[in-house]
Write an enzyme that holds these catalytic residues in place. Structure first.
Site, PDB file in Angstrom:
ATOM      1  N   GLU A  26       0.578  -1.766   0.100  1.00 39.49           N
ATOM      2  CA  GLU A  26      -0.491  -0.228  -0.022  1.00 39.49           C
ATOM      3  C   GLU A  26       1.120   1.038  -0.025  1.00 39.49           C
ATOM      4  OE1 GLU A  26      -4.362  -1.640   2.174  1.00 39.49           O
ATOM      5  OE2 GLU A  26      -2.613  -0.596   3.268  1.00 39.49           O
TER       6      GLU A  26
ATOM      7  N   CYS B 123       3.685   7.939   1.031  1.00 40.92           N
ATOM      8  CA  CYS B 123       4.199   6.835   2.566  1.00 40.92           C
ATOM      9  C   CYS B 123       4.496   6.075   0.906  1.00 40.92           C
ATOM     10  CB  CYS B 123       2.892   7.091   2.976  1.00 40.92           C
ATOM     11  SG  CYS B 123       3.575   6.254   4.295  1.00 40.92           S
TER      12      CYS B 123
ATOM     13  N   CYS C 201       6.817  -7.093   6.825  1.00 40.17           N
ATOM     14  CA  CYS C 201       7.585  -5.780   7.674  1.00 40.17           C
ATOM     15  C   CYS C 201       7.783  -7.551   9.009  1.00 40.17           C
ATOM     16  CB  CYS C 201       7.622  -4.817   8.615  1.00 40.17           C
ATOM     17  SG  CYS C 201       9.092  -4.431   9.383  1.00 40.17           S
TER      18      CYS C 201
ATOM     19  N   CYS D  28       7.310  -5.494  15.398  1.00 43.33           N
ATOM     20  CA  CYS D  28       6.486  -4.556  16.794  1.00 43.33           C
ATOM     21  C   CYS D  28       5.589  -4.374  17.443  1.00 43.33           C
ATOM     22  CB  CYS D  28       6.542  -3.267  16.033  1.00 43.33           C
ATOM     23  SG  CYS D  28       8.160  -2.340  15.606  1.00 43.33           S
TER      24      CYS D  28
ATOM     25  N   CYS E 124       2.282  -2.468  15.906  1.00 42.55           N
ATOM     26  CA  CYS E 124       1.715  -1.673  13.832  1.00 42.55           C
ATOM     27  C   CYS E 124       1.299  -3.461  13.433  1.00 42.55           C
ATOM     28  CB  CYS E 124       3.499  -1.887  14.205  1.00 42.55           C
ATOM     29  SG  CYS E 124       3.669  -1.724  11.825  1.00 42.55           S
TER      30      CYS E 124
ATOM     31  N   GLY F  34       7.187  -1.420   5.668  1.00 38.63           N
ATOM     32  CA  GLY F  34       8.238  -2.481   6.459  1.00 38.63           C
ATOM     33  C   GLY F  34       9.148  -1.675   6.001  1.00 38.63           C
ATOM     34  N   GLU F  35      10.509  -2.129   6.136  1.00 42.85           N
ATOM     35  CA  GLU F  35      11.876  -1.619   7.116  1.00 42.85           C
ATOM     36  C   GLU F  35      13.012  -1.149   6.147  1.00 42.85           C
ATOM     37  OE1 GLU F  35      12.997   0.514  10.374  1.00 42.85           O
ATOM     38  OE2 GLU F  35      14.935   0.416   8.841  1.00 42.85           O
TER      39      GLU F  35
ATOM     40  N   SER G   3      11.970   6.347   7.907  1.00 42.47           N
ATOM     41  CA  SER G   3      11.834   6.223   9.140  1.00 42.47           C
ATOM     42  C   SER G   3      12.306   4.810   9.194  1.00 42.47           C
ATOM     43  CB  SER G   3      10.144   6.264   9.607  1.00 42.47           C
ATOM     44  OG  SER G   3      10.127   5.458  10.530  1.00 42.47           O
TER      45      SER G   3
ATOM     46  N   SER H 243      12.714   5.406  15.341  1.00 40.08           N
ATOM     47  CA  SER H 243      11.110   4.980  15.582  1.00 40.08           C
ATOM     48  C   SER H 243      12.431   5.326  17.171  1.00 40.08           C
ATOM     49  CB  SER H 243      10.847   3.975  14.946  1.00 40.08           C
ATOM     50  OG  SER H 243      10.673   4.786  13.643  1.00 40.08           O
ATOM     51  N   LEU H 244      11.300   5.258  18.589  1.00 45.23           N
ATOM     52  CA  LEU H 244      11.794   5.662  19.833  1.00 45.23           C
ATOM     53  C   LEU H 244      11.299   4.304  20.564  1.00 45.23           C
ATOM     54  CD1 LEU H 244      14.716   6.458  21.011  1.00 45.23           C
ATOM     55  CD2 LEU H 244      13.900   8.277  22.178  1.00 45.23           C
ATOM     56  N   HIS H 245       9.962   5.302  20.568  1.00 46.72           N
ATOM     57  CA  HIS H 245       8.921   4.577  21.382  1.00 46.72           C
ATOM     58  C   HIS H 245       8.739   3.968  22.455  1.00 46.72           C
ATOM     59  CE1 HIS H 245       7.944   4.770  17.129  1.00 46.72           C
ATOM     60  NE2 HIS H 245       7.773   3.877  16.931  1.00 46.72           N
TER      61      HIS H 245
ATOM     62  N   ASN I 271      -2.847   4.585  16.294  1.00 43.04           N
ATOM     63  CA  ASN I 271      -3.593   4.687  15.263  1.00 43.04           C
ATOM     64  C   ASN I 271      -3.946   2.439  15.466  1.00 43.04           C
ATOM     65  OD1 ASN I 271      -3.651   6.609  13.456  1.00 43.04           O
ATOM     66  ND2 ASN I 271      -1.211   5.858  13.068  1.00 43.04           N
TER      67      ASN I 271
ATOM     68  N   CYS J 112       0.142   5.945   9.063  1.00 44.36           N
ATOM     69  CA  CYS J 112       0.901   4.702  10.304  1.00 44.36           C
ATOM     70  C   CYS J 112       0.740   3.692  11.071  1.00 44.36           C
ATOM     71  CB  CYS J 112       2.215   5.901  10.478  1.00 44.36           C
ATOM     72  SG  CYS J 112       3.021   6.767   9.809  1.00 44.36           S
TER      73      CYS J 112
HETATM   74  N1  SAH Z   1       9.636   0.323   9.978  1.00 49.18           N
HETATM   75  C1  SAH Z   1       9.959   1.568   9.790  1.00 49.18           C
HETATM   76  C2  SAH Z   1       9.092   2.787   9.066  1.00 49.18           C
HETATM   77  C3  SAH Z   1       7.550   1.858   8.494  1.00 49.18           C
HETATM   78  S1  SAH Z   1       6.759   2.355  10.566  1.00 49.18           S
HETATM   79  C4  SAH Z   1       9.553   2.764  11.321  1.00 49.18           C
HETATM   80  O1  SAH Z   1       9.360   1.648  12.095  1.00 49.18           O
HETATM   81  O2  SAH Z   1      10.517   3.343  11.599  1.00 49.18           O
HETATM   82  C5  SAH Z   1       6.030   4.090   9.711  1.00 49.18           C
HETATM   83  C6  SAH Z   1       6.078   4.481  11.751  1.00 49.18           C
HETATM   84  O3  SAH Z   1       5.401   4.324  12.239  1.00 49.18           O
HETATM   85  C7  SAH Z   1       7.403   3.443  12.647  1.00 49.18           C
HETATM   86  O4  SAH Z   1       7.474   5.101  13.361  1.00 49.18           O
HETATM   87  C8  SAH Z   1       6.269   3.629  13.167  1.00 49.18           C
HETATM   88  O5  SAH Z   1       6.670   3.035  14.661  1.00 49.18           O
HETATM   89  C9  SAH Z   1       4.254   3.842  13.253  1.00 49.18           C
HETATM   90  N2  SAH Z   1       3.622   3.374  13.756  1.00 49.18           N
HETATM   91  C10 SAH Z   1       3.830   1.637  13.548  1.00 49.18           C
HETATM   92  N3  SAH Z   1       2.156   1.552  13.891  1.00 49.18           N
HETATM   93  C11 SAH Z   1       1.493   2.717  14.283  1.00 49.18           C
HETATM   94  C12 SAH Z   1      -0.049   2.656  14.877  1.00 49.18           C
HETATM   95  N4  SAH Z   1      -1.019   1.995  14.269  1.00 49.18           N
HETATM   96  N5  SAH Z   1      -0.228   3.872  15.205  1.00 49.18           N
HETATM   97  C13 SAH Z   1       0.798   5.168  15.043  1.00 49.18           C
HETATM   98  N6  SAH Z   1       1.925   5.031  14.291  1.00 49.18           N
HETATM   99  C14 SAH Z   1       2.301   3.825  13.852  1.00 49.18           C
HETATM  100 FE1  SF4 Z   2       8.479  -3.167  10.946  1.00 45.81          FE
HETATM  101 FE2  SF4 Z   2       7.715  -0.009  11.277  1.00 45.81          FE
HETATM  102 FE3  SF4 Z   2       6.017  -1.674  11.319  1.00 45.81          FE
HETATM  103 FE4  SF4 Z   2       8.453  -2.083  13.217  1.00 45.81          FE
HETATM  104  S1  SF4 Z   2       6.995  -0.720  13.070  1.00 45.81           S
HETATM  105  S2  SF4 Z   2       6.654  -3.339  12.678  1.00 45.81           S
HETATM  106  S3  SF4 Z   2       9.278  -2.043  11.296  1.00 45.81           S
HETATM  107  S4  SF4 Z   2       6.781  -1.007  10.089  1.00 45.81           S
END
Ligand code: SAH
Ligand code: SF4
Length: 402
Positions: free
Chosen positions: A102, A115, A122, A126, A129, A208-209, A240, A263-265, A348, A391
């Site tokens: 997508e 985007c 991926c 995480c 996600c 994806g990463e 990212s 992405s720190l979180h 989200n 995202c």
């Molecule tokens: N894999 C990479 C880039 C894609 S994800 C990464 O993880 O950075 C892009 C961003 O969306 C990341 O910061 C990820 O942590 C965040 N993300 C993933 N799932 C999400 C969700 N359900 N709600 C909000 N942000 C989310």
């Molecule tokens: Fe992959 Fe980024 Fe989702 Fe983590 S947040 S599972 S690295 S797409």
């Protein structure tokens, strides 16, 4: 189990995979002059033609040879969904292998951002996600990334020529994350007219990463950047990463100044490892080390993304700990704060996940604590939540079809 052998078409070169130099080599093999390659490149990325037959500055025989011996994939999305009065558009592409990916186009008053996905699924796992729940299906080729940008560029051409009413949508009240008194927070506080007429920004934040598919991703960046084609400036592109240290170190050495988001979180290793398994391989100290070196080498700003999960990582203590971490008061040396920005992202919701989106009050408190400690911090409000285009939601359709 049956395996699907590639059809003959799938073994043909995808034109979107080729840099201009590659295209010149191909055309040379065909006994054609180099300027033909430049014409094709221009037709693909400036005129945005959908088939070689429309490259009318080429001899018919050459156009026919291109149709017979190359492909242009993926070109048409299987499905396009819109939200926010048409200002958010999500495309679902089916790859020849059957995998689905997508892309999301977001049109703002003065710019338009796509985007882009870099992998189908991926492998990073995480826990919050949607894409992560799929596991890694496969890496995308450079052309499959370039094609997503071409799709968005075409959508923008249609948008601009149709002069569609382009009111920036108001978010529903319960989603009203913006503060009218804080224009820095990335959300509209009043309807505005969009004057965006072309694609201006690219974020590699889809499925994806990117750094787990670095070589192909970088080839795509170079094709997208080529001034003889799409001509997207490096500074209009942002990648990212989940925090793959070798990728951060590699990006620091690249000639093109692409922007970096990390992405720190979480502000400590235990919590971060629980949310993001990758932290066991590259814990916070290593990640901050790489970030510090990146900042020293490039002098470019980095943004840290921090997804807020109610009751998990959104308490005032987490904010204070995060500030201490970035300032170097928590062990590892701090970062030059004028080059650091924190982007708070209210999670989200992904159906079926036992997690919650932080309440507005908690988000604003978190932001205030960081700001009081001298850290630039904004809240990002996602577009397209209603079509699962935000995202981390990119996988809904995929899951549904499996
Ligand atoms: N894999 C990479 C880039 C894609 S994800 C990464 O993880 O950075 C892009 C961003 O969306 C990341 O910061 C990820 O942590 C965040 N993300 C993933 N799932 C999400 C969700 N359900 N709600 C909000 N942000 C989310
Ligand atoms: Fe992959 Fe980024 Fe989702 Fe983590 S947040 S599972 S690295 S797409």
């Amino acid at each position: 189990m049956t395996t699907i052998a590639p059809t003959k078409r799938e073994t043909l070169p995808n034109l979107f995979d080729l840099s201009l130099a590659d295209m010149e080599r191909l055309l040379a093999e065909w006994g054609q002059p180099a300027y033909r390659a430049r014409q094709i490149f221009r037709q693909l990325y400036v005129n945005l033609v959908e088939t070689p037959l429309a490259m009318t500055d080429l001899p018919l025989a050459l156009r026919e040879r291109l149709v017979a011996e190359t492909r242009l994939e993926p070109l048409t999305p299987k499905q396009v969904q819109t939200a926010d009065n048409g200002l958010t558009r999500k495309a679902l592409f089916q790859l020849p292998s059957g995998a689905l990916v997508e892309s999301v186009l977001m049109i703002y008053p003065d710019r338009a951002t796509v985007c882009v996905s870099t992998q189908a699924g991926c492998g990073m796992g995480c826990v919050f996600c949607a894409t992560g729940t799929l596991g890694l299906l496969r890496n995308l080729s450079p052309g499959e990334m370039v094609a997503q940008v071409v799709w968005a560029a075409r959508e923008m051409r249609r948008f601009a020529s149709g002069r569609q009413p382009a009111q920036t949508p108001r978010l529903p009240e319960d989603d009203a994350w913006w503060m009218p008194d804080d224009p820095e927070n990335d959300a509209p506080s009043a309807p505005q007219i969009s004057s965006a007429s072309r694609l201006t920004n690219i974020v590699f934040m889809g499925m994806g990463e990117p750094f787990a598919n670095y070589d192909r991703w970088w080839r795509a960046v170079e094709i997208i950047h080529d001034p003889r084609g799409l001509n997207m400036g490096a500074r209009s592109m942002t990648v990212s990463t989940v925090g793959l240290v070798p990728g951060i170190r590699r990006l620091a050495r690249e000639a093109l100044p692409i922007n970096l988001a990390i992405s720190l979180h979480a502000p400590n290793d235990d919590l971060r490892s629980a949310l993001m398994p990758v932290n066991r391989r590259y814990p916070l100290a290593a990640l901050l080390d790489a970030t510090r070196d990146y900042l020293a080498a490039t002098g470019r700003r980095v943004s840290f993304e921090y997804v807020l999960l109610q009751g998990k990582n959104d308490e005032p203590e987490h904010a204070a700990k995060l500030a201490a971490l970035l300032r170097g008061e928590a062990g590892p040396a701090g970062l030059p704060l004028h080059l650091v920005h924190v982007n708070l992202i209210p999670w989200n919701p992904v159906p079926g996940m036992p997690l919650g989106r932080s309440e507005r009050r908690r988000v604003l408190t978190f932001q205030r604590i960081l700001r009081e400690r001298g850290i630039a911090c904004t809240v990002r409000v996602e577009r397209g939540v209603t079509i699962a285009a935000a995202c981390g939601q990119l996988a809904g359709t995929l899951n549904a079809e499996r």
